[in-house]
Design a protein around this motif. Structure first.
Motif, PDB file in Angstrom:
ATOM      1  N   UNK A  75     -10.618  -0.858 -22.580  1.00  0.00           N
ATOM      2  CA  UNK A  75     -10.341   0.272 -23.469  1.00  0.00           C
ATOM      3  C   UNK A  75      -9.355   1.282 -22.877  1.00  0.00           C
ATOM      4  N   UNK A  76      -8.532   1.847 -23.779  1.00  0.00           N
ATOM      5  CA  UNK A  76      -7.750   3.024 -23.458  1.00  0.00           C
ATOM      6  C   UNK A  76      -8.426   4.243 -24.061  1.00  0.00           C
ATOM      7  N   UNK A  77      -7.815   5.388 -23.891  1.00  0.00           N
ATOM      8  CA  UNK A  77      -8.421   6.622 -24.405  1.00  0.00           C
ATOM      9  C   UNK A  77      -8.477   6.651 -25.927  1.00  0.00           C
ATOM     10  N   UNK A 120     -15.067  10.349 -22.071  1.00  0.00           N
ATOM     11  CA  UNK A 120     -15.614  10.780 -23.363  1.00  0.00           C
ATOM     12  C   UNK A 120     -15.241  12.217 -23.687  1.00  0.00           C
ATOM     13  N   UNK A 121     -14.539  12.900 -22.788  1.00  0.00           N
ATOM     14  CA  UNK A 121     -14.232  14.320 -22.991  1.00  0.00           C
ATOM     15  C   UNK A 121     -12.750  14.654 -22.945  1.00  0.00           C
ATOM     16  N   UNK A 122     -11.901  13.697 -22.567  1.00  0.00           N
ATOM     17  CA  UNK A 122     -10.465  13.985 -22.499  1.00  0.00           C
ATOM     18  C   UNK A 122      -9.685  12.686 -22.657  1.00  0.00           C
ATOM     19  N   UNK A 156       0.425   9.024  -9.204  1.00  0.00           N
ATOM     20  CA  UNK A 156       1.440   9.816  -9.884  1.00  0.00           C
ATOM     21  C   UNK A 156       2.586   8.929 -10.355  1.00  0.00           C
ATOM     22  N   UNK A 157       2.984   9.122 -11.605  1.00  0.00           N
ATOM     23  CA  UNK A 157       4.183   8.483 -12.155  1.00  0.00           C
ATOM     24  C   UNK A 157       5.181   9.622 -12.377  1.00  0.00           C
ATOM     25  N   UNK A 158       6.116   9.770 -11.453  1.00  0.00           N
ATOM     26  CA  UNK A 158       6.897  11.003 -11.369  1.00  0.00           C
ATOM     27  C   UNK A 158       7.923  11.151 -12.481  1.00  0.00           C
ATOM     28  N   UNK A 159       8.206  10.104 -13.237  1.00  0.00           N
ATOM     29  CA  UNK A 159       9.138  10.229 -14.364  1.00  0.00           C
ATOM     30  C   UNK A 159       8.451  10.750 -15.622  1.00  0.00           C
ATOM     31  N   UNK A 160       7.138  10.900 -15.585  1.00  0.00           N
ATOM     32  CA  UNK A 160       6.387  11.361 -16.757  1.00  0.00           C
ATOM     33  C   UNK A 160       6.307  12.885 -16.782  1.00  0.00           C
ATOM     34  N   UNK A 161       6.229  13.486 -17.994  1.00  0.00           N
ATOM     35  CA  UNK A 161       6.102  14.941 -18.084  1.00  0.00           C
ATOM     36  C   UNK A 161       4.887  15.481 -17.329  1.00  0.00           C
ATOM     37  N   UNK A 162       3.785  14.739 -17.368  1.00  0.00           N
ATOM     38  CA  UNK A 162       2.591  15.081 -16.607  1.00  0.00           C
ATOM     39  C   UNK A 162       2.250  13.870 -15.734  1.00  0.00           C
ATOM     40  N   UNK A 163       2.718  13.864 -14.475  1.00  0.00           N
ATOM     41  CA  UNK A 163       2.685  12.640 -13.673  1.00  0.00           C
ATOM     42  C   UNK A 163       1.295  12.102 -13.377  1.00  0.00           C
ATOM     43  N   UNK A 164       0.280  12.964 -13.241  1.00  0.00           N
ATOM     44  CA  UNK A 164      -1.041  12.500 -12.844  1.00  0.00           C
ATOM     45  C   UNK A 164      -1.969  12.506 -14.040  1.00  0.00           C
ATOM     46  N   UNK A 165      -2.622  11.354 -14.316  1.00  0.00           N
ATOM     47  CA  UNK A 165      -3.379  11.189 -15.552  1.00  0.00           C
ATOM     48  C   UNK A 165      -4.849  10.841 -15.327  1.00  0.00           C
ATOM     49  N   UNK A 166      -5.406  11.233 -14.166  1.00  0.00           N
ATOM     50  CA  UNK A 166      -6.846  11.184 -13.965  1.00  0.00           C
ATOM     51  C   UNK A 166      -7.383  12.608 -14.064  1.00  0.00           C
ATOM     52  N   UNK A 167      -8.660  12.747 -14.426  1.00  0.00           N
ATOM     53  CA  UNK A 167      -9.240  14.082 -14.550  1.00  0.00           C
ATOM     54  C   UNK A 167      -9.304  14.797 -13.204  1.00  0.00           C
ATOM     55  N   UNK A 168      -9.596  14.040 -12.145  1.00  0.00           N
ATOM     56  CA  UNK A 168      -9.729  14.639 -10.822  1.00  0.00           C
ATOM     57  C   UNK A 168      -9.050  13.753  -9.782  1.00  0.00           C
ATOM     58  N   UNK A 169      -8.321  14.389  -8.865  1.00  0.00           N
ATOM     59  CA  UNK A 169      -7.633  13.651  -7.811  1.00  0.00           C
ATOM     60  C   UNK A 169      -8.628  12.920  -6.908  1.00  0.00           C
ATOM     61  N   UNK A 170      -9.735  13.569  -6.601  1.00  0.00           N
ATOM     62  CA  UNK A 170     -10.709  12.945  -5.697  1.00  0.00           C
ATOM     63  C   UNK A 170     -11.306  11.678  -6.307  1.00  0.00           C
TER      64      UNK A 170
END
Length: 253
Positions: A75-77, A120-122, A156-170
Motif C-alpha cells: 500500500x501507498x498513502x 493512518x494520520x498523514x 532524502x530525495x533532494x530534487x523533491x520540494x520536500x525531500x524527506x517523506x517519513x514522519x520521523x527521522x529516527x
C-alpha cells in the motif's frame, strides 16, 4: 532473476486525467508482457489507486490482471489496506504482520521484503514497532541478497520540494539499522516521491522510481522525465549482485 517495478499509478475515476492514467498503466503492463526475457516477478509499490474506492481497485486490477508474471503489491498513502487485499488477494502476500500488508518471500537468489509504510494520520511514511519487529525477523537471514520494496523512501530525495517523506527521522533510521545489522548485498527501492533517485548509503543501494501517473509529476528538473512513461527492471545475477535499468514506455496518443 528479473523483477519489474512500477509505482504510483493513482488510478482514479470521474476526473479529467482518468483515461490517461489508465492508458499509461495498460501500456506498462503490455511492455512488461512483451519483454524478450519475461520477468519472474512484477512489484507495484503503492498508490495503486487515488481515492481508495472499490471501483478504482476494480479498474486497476482489471489492467494488472493481464500481467503474465506473478504480481506483488504493497500500500501507498492513497491506498486502503482492505481495498488492496480484496482486489489483489494473492498479490498482497501472506498475513505475516498482523493488520499490515507486509511480508517476505524467498527466491533462488534473493529474499524480497515488502514493507507497509502507510500511516493512518498523514501522507508520510511510518514503521511502527510491530512492523519494525517483523522487518527485523524478515531481514535476519544469511546467504541471500536482499531487495526491499516500500512506498515511502526512508532517505532524502533532494530534487523533491520536500525531500524527506517519513514522519520521523529516527524511525527511518531504524529501517537502515535493521538492514545494516542483518543484510549484505542489499538494494532498497521506493515510490511515492514521483521522481527517480539513486544513491548509496554504506553497502546499501537506494532507488526511487517516478510515478506512472504523469500528471502528478512535479519539478522542472525532471525535463523529459515529466512526460514519458517509465518502469524499472532489477536483475539479480548468479553471485547475488543487483543491477537496475530504467525502461521507457511507448504510450499510445
Amino acid at each position: 532473476m528479473l523483477i519489474a517495478h512500477l509505482s504510483d499509478s493513482h488510478i482514479s475515476l470521474g476526473g479529467p486525467t482518468d483515461q490517461e492514467r489508465l492508458t499509461v498503466l495498460d501500456a506498462c503492463v503490455a511492455a512488461i508482457n512483451d519483454l524478450e526475457s519475461p520477468p519472474d516477478l512484477v512489484v507495484h509499490t503503492g498508490d495503486v489507486v487515488h481515492n481508495g474506492t472499490a471501483a478504482e481497485y476494480a479498474a486497476a486490477s482489471g489492467i494488472l490482471g493481464k500481467l503474465k508474471a506473478p504480481l506483488r503489491v504493497i500500500p501507498g498513502n492513497k491506498d486502503t489496506r482492505s481495498g488492496l487485499r480484496q482486489a489483489f488477494e494473492k498479490a498482497s502476500g501472506p498475513r505475516e504482520c498482523d493488520g499490515f500488508v507486509q511480508f517476505a518471500e524467498d527466491f533462488e537468489r534473493i529474499r524480497c521484503i515488502f514493507l507497509d509504510t502507510k500511516s493512518d494520520t498523514s501522507n508520510k511514511g511510518i514503521m511502527c514497532a510491530d512492523r519494525i519487529a517483523h522487518f527485523e525477523q524478515s531481514a535476519a537471514h544469511s546467504g541471500l541478497a536482499t531487495l526491499v520494496f516500500m512506498h515511502h523512501p526512508p532517505f532524502d530525495v533532494w530534487t523533491a520540494p520536500e525531500p524527506f517523506q517519513f514522519e520521523e527521522r529516527c524511525n527511518a533510521d531504524q529501517v537502515f539499522a535493521t538492514l545494516e545489522k542483518h543484510s549484505a548485498r542489499t538494494m532498497l527501492v521506493a515510490g511515492h516521491i514521483h521522481r527517480p533517485w539513486a544513491e548509496r548509503r554504506g553497502e546499501i543501494e537506494l532507488r526511487s522510481v517516478t510515478a506512472l501517473a504523469r500528471d502528478l509529476r512535479k519539478g522542472e528538473e525532471l525535463a523529459e522525465m515529466a512526460s514519458e512513461g517509465f518502469y524499472v527492471l532489477y536483475r539479480i545475477e548468479a553471485g547475488g549482485d543487483i543491477t537496475s535499468e530504467l525502461r521507457r514506455l511507448q504510450v499510445p496518443g
